[in-house]
Motif scaffolding. Structure first.
Motif, PDB file in Angstrom:
ATOM      1  N   SER A 199       0.859  -1.187   0.000  1.00  0.00           N
ATOM      2  CA  SER A 199       0.000   0.000   0.000  1.00  0.00           C
ATOM      3  C   SER A 199       0.894   1.237   0.000  1.00  0.00           C
ATOM      4  O   SER A 199       1.703   1.429   0.909  1.00  0.00           O
ATOM      5  CB  SER A 199      -0.912  -0.006   1.230  1.00  0.00           C
ATOM      6  OG  SER A 199      -1.748   1.129   1.253  1.00  0.00           O
ATOM      7  N   SER A 235      -8.186   0.051 -15.036  1.00  0.00           N
ATOM      8  CA  SER A 235      -9.535  -0.472 -14.768  1.00  0.00           C
ATOM      9  C   SER A 235      -9.552  -1.988 -14.840  1.00  0.00           C
ATOM     10  O   SER A 235     -10.172  -2.662 -14.007  1.00  0.00           O
ATOM     11  CB  SER A 235     -10.539   0.118 -15.767  1.00  0.00           C
ATOM     12  OG  SER A 235     -10.659   1.507 -15.614  1.00  0.00           O
ATOM     13  N   GLN A 275      -7.966  -3.525 -11.805  1.00  0.00           N
ATOM     14  CA  GLN A 275      -8.863  -3.466 -10.651  1.00  0.00           C
ATOM     15  C   GLN A 275      -9.950  -4.539 -10.749  1.00  0.00           C
ATOM     16  O   GLN A 275     -10.266  -5.209  -9.760  1.00  0.00           O
ATOM     17  CB  GLN A 275      -9.488  -2.077 -10.536  1.00  0.00           C
ATOM     18  CG  GLN A 275      -8.495  -1.001 -10.121  1.00  0.00           C
ATOM     19  CD  GLN A 275      -9.172   0.263  -9.629  1.00  0.00           C
ATOM     20  OE1 GLN A 275      -9.459   0.402  -8.448  1.00  0.00           O
ATOM     21  NE2 GLN A 275      -9.439   1.179 -10.553  1.00  0.00           N
ATOM     22  N   LYS A 276     -10.523  -4.718 -11.940  1.00  0.00           N
ATOM     23  CA  LYS A 276     -11.567  -5.737 -12.124  1.00  0.00           C
ATOM     24  C   LYS A 276     -11.012  -7.140 -11.878  1.00  0.00           C
ATOM     25  O   LYS A 276     -11.718  -8.027 -11.389  1.00  0.00           O
ATOM     26  CB  LYS A 276     -12.144  -5.640 -13.535  1.00  0.00           C
ATOM     27  CG  LYS A 276     -13.029  -4.417 -13.744  1.00  0.00           C
ATOM     28  CD  LYS A 276     -13.540  -4.343 -15.184  1.00  0.00           C
ATOM     29  CE  LYS A 276     -14.394  -3.103 -15.398  1.00  0.00           C
ATOM     30  NZ  LYS A 276     -14.851  -2.973 -16.810  1.00  0.00           N
ATOM     31  N   GLY A 318      -8.857  -7.816  -9.730  1.00  0.00           N
ATOM     32  CA  GLY A 318      -8.531  -7.926  -8.315  1.00  0.00           C
ATOM     33  C   GLY A 318      -7.059  -7.837  -7.994  1.00  0.00           C
ATOM     34  O   GLY A 318      -6.633  -8.183  -6.884  1.00  0.00           O
ATOM     35  N   ARG A 352      -6.065  -2.027  -6.166  1.00  0.00           N
ATOM     36  CA  ARG A 352      -7.082  -1.015  -5.890  1.00  0.00           C
ATOM     37  C   ARG A 352      -6.368   0.326  -5.968  1.00  0.00           C
ATOM     38  O   ARG A 352      -5.250   0.450  -5.455  1.00  0.00           O
ATOM     39  CB  ARG A 352      -7.707  -1.209  -4.512  1.00  0.00           C
ATOM     40  CG  ARG A 352      -8.650  -2.395  -4.398  1.00  0.00           C
ATOM     41  CD  ARG A 352      -9.568  -2.269  -3.176  1.00  0.00           C
ATOM     42  NE  ARG A 352      -8.786  -2.111  -1.962  1.00  0.00           N
ATOM     43  CZ  ARG A 352      -8.398  -3.128  -1.180  1.00  0.00           C
ATOM     44  NH1 ARG A 352      -8.688  -4.378  -1.522  1.00  0.00           N
ATOM     45  NH2 ARG A 352      -7.681  -2.905  -0.094  1.00  0.00           N
ATOM     46  N   THR A 353      -6.997   1.293  -6.583  1.00  0.00           N
ATOM     47  CA  THR A 353      -6.342   2.582  -6.709  1.00  0.00           C
ATOM     48  C   THR A 353      -7.340   3.717  -6.639  1.00  0.00           C
ATOM     49  O   THR A 353      -8.483   3.599  -7.107  1.00  0.00           O
ATOM     50  CB  THR A 353      -5.543   2.678  -8.040  1.00  0.00           C
ATOM     51  OG1 THR A 353      -4.912   3.962  -8.117  1.00  0.00           O
ATOM     52  CG2 THR A 353      -6.435   2.480  -9.254  1.00  0.00           C
ATOM     53  N   GLU A 354      -6.919   4.793  -6.018  1.00  0.00           N
ATOM     54  CA  GLU A 354      -7.683   6.038  -5.987  1.00  0.00           C
ATOM     55  C   GLU A 354      -6.696   7.181  -6.073  1.00  0.00           C
ATOM     56  O   GLU A 354      -5.816   7.317  -5.216  1.00  0.00           O
ATOM     57  CB  GLU A 354      -8.511   6.148  -4.706  1.00  0.00           C
ATOM     58  CG  GLU A 354      -9.377   7.400  -4.670  1.00  0.00           C
ATOM     59  CD  GLU A 354     -10.263   7.464  -3.437  1.00  0.00           C
ATOM     60  OE1 GLU A 354     -10.911   8.504  -3.242  1.00  0.00           O
ATOM     61  OE2 GLU A 354     -10.289   6.492  -2.667  1.00  0.00           O
ATOM     62  N   ASP A 377      -3.146   0.082  -3.763  1.00  0.00           N
ATOM     63  CA  ASP A 377      -3.076  -1.100  -2.911  1.00  0.00           C
ATOM     64  C   ASP A 377      -2.935  -2.298  -3.832  1.00  0.00           C
ATOM     65  O   ASP A 377      -3.837  -2.582  -4.632  1.00  0.00           O
ATOM     66  CB  ASP A 377      -4.342  -1.247  -2.059  1.00  0.00           C
ATOM     67  CG  ASP A 377      -4.432  -0.190  -0.968  1.00  0.00           C
ATOM     68  OD1 ASP A 377      -3.576  -0.210  -0.064  1.00  0.00           O
ATOM     69  OD2 ASP A 377      -5.347   0.652  -1.028  1.00  0.00           O
ATOM     70  N   GLN A 398      -2.876  -6.230  -4.383  1.00  0.00           N
ATOM     71  CA  GLN A 398      -3.535  -7.331  -3.710  1.00  0.00           C
ATOM     72  C   GLN A 398      -2.584  -8.499  -3.482  1.00  0.00           C
ATOM     73  O   GLN A 398      -1.631  -8.686  -4.225  1.00  0.00           O
ATOM     74  CB  GLN A 398      -4.767  -7.764  -4.503  1.00  0.00           C
ATOM     75  CG  GLN A 398      -5.792  -6.636  -4.683  1.00  0.00           C
ATOM     76  CD  GLN A 398      -6.147  -5.971  -3.357  1.00  0.00           C
ATOM     77  OE1 GLN A 398      -6.699  -6.621  -2.479  1.00  0.00           O
ATOM     78  NE2 GLN A 398      -5.828  -4.687  -3.200  1.00  0.00           N
TER      79      GLN A 398
END
Length: 237
Positions: free
Chosen positions: A185, A211, A214-215, A217, A220-222, A227, A229
């Motif tokens: 992270s 994208s 992220q789909k 898995g 995760r990003t913002e 992050d 996984q």
């Protein structure tokens, strides 16, 4: 003792930043101040989006960011931009070109926001005082160490860029950042456009791949936070 144009008040303001600069590693506050006098440092202001250094010019000074931030970029004749790195307070730049003052700059240094810059004379840095001051040789050692570290970072960038696909470039970069920061992270120093420029990819294509990752898995990003996984092989090793 070194003094800024506007007096000792500004010196006190920036002393904490100077102490974080790797060029001054191992030096006391007094030695830092004496060093700035030895190497004829000069402070100046750069407005947001202005060129601090421009490709095609020469320089005989190392630049040090006191406040604000700047981007080191390369651009071709058609305006395609490649971001090399983002500079923050305490970072210095153009040392390789300053060591070879006849070498034409192949980079631009652009203020990403309003900046205060300190220019340090390389010729003065490489010429020890008479009698030689103990901190001067430490400055030279620190400069050599910094050059070696930047070479390693540049090698990492080449590794990322050598990947053929946008997805692979992203995975290579994120894996390296997880390893460098010691965590799955972390925050990166770039916004989306800057990251695309850094990896030499189209922003739209990069957004599609982010994208997908992220789909799947894998991440995760913002904004600039990621992050990775636990199944992410390169970072989990």
């Amino acid at each position: 003792m070194f003094e800024f144009k506007q007096g000792a008040e500004l010196l006190e303001k920036y002393l904490d930043i100077l102490k974080t600069c790797h060029l001054f590693d191992g030096l006391s506050e007094t030695e830092i101040q004496d060093s700035l006098s030895c190497i004829e440092s000069r402070r100046f202001h750069a407005a947001k989006n202005s060129y601090i250094l421009r490709a095609g010019e020469n320089t005989e000074a190392i630049g040090l960011i006191l406040s604000g931030s700047a981007l080191i970029t390369q651009e071709d004749l058609w305006g395609n931009r490649n971001i090399m790195t983002l500079l923050s307070p305490g970072d210095f730049f153009a040392e390789a070109f300053a060591l070879l003052p006849d070498e034409v700059l192949s980079i631009n240094v652009i203020a990403a926001e309003d900046c205060e810059i300190l220019n340090l004379s390389v010729s003065r840095l490489l010429t020890t005082c008479s009698p030689a001051c103990a901190h001067h040789s430490r400055l030279i050692q620190n400069l050599v160490t910094a050059l070696a570290k930047k070479t390693l970072l540049f090698n990492d960038k080449i590794t990322h860029m050598s990947k053929r696909k946008t997805r692979d470039k992203l995975l290579s970069y994120l894996s390296a950042e997880a390893l460098r920061q010691g965590s799955l992270s972390f925050d990166i120093p770039y916004n989306r456009q800057q990251l695309a420029d850094f990896l030499c990819v189209e922003r739209a294509a990069m957004s599609v791949e982010l994208s997908r990752l992220q789909k799947e898995g894998l991440i995760r990003t913002e904004r600039s936070h990621f992050d990775l996984q636990p199944g992410f092989p390169a970072a989990a090793q």
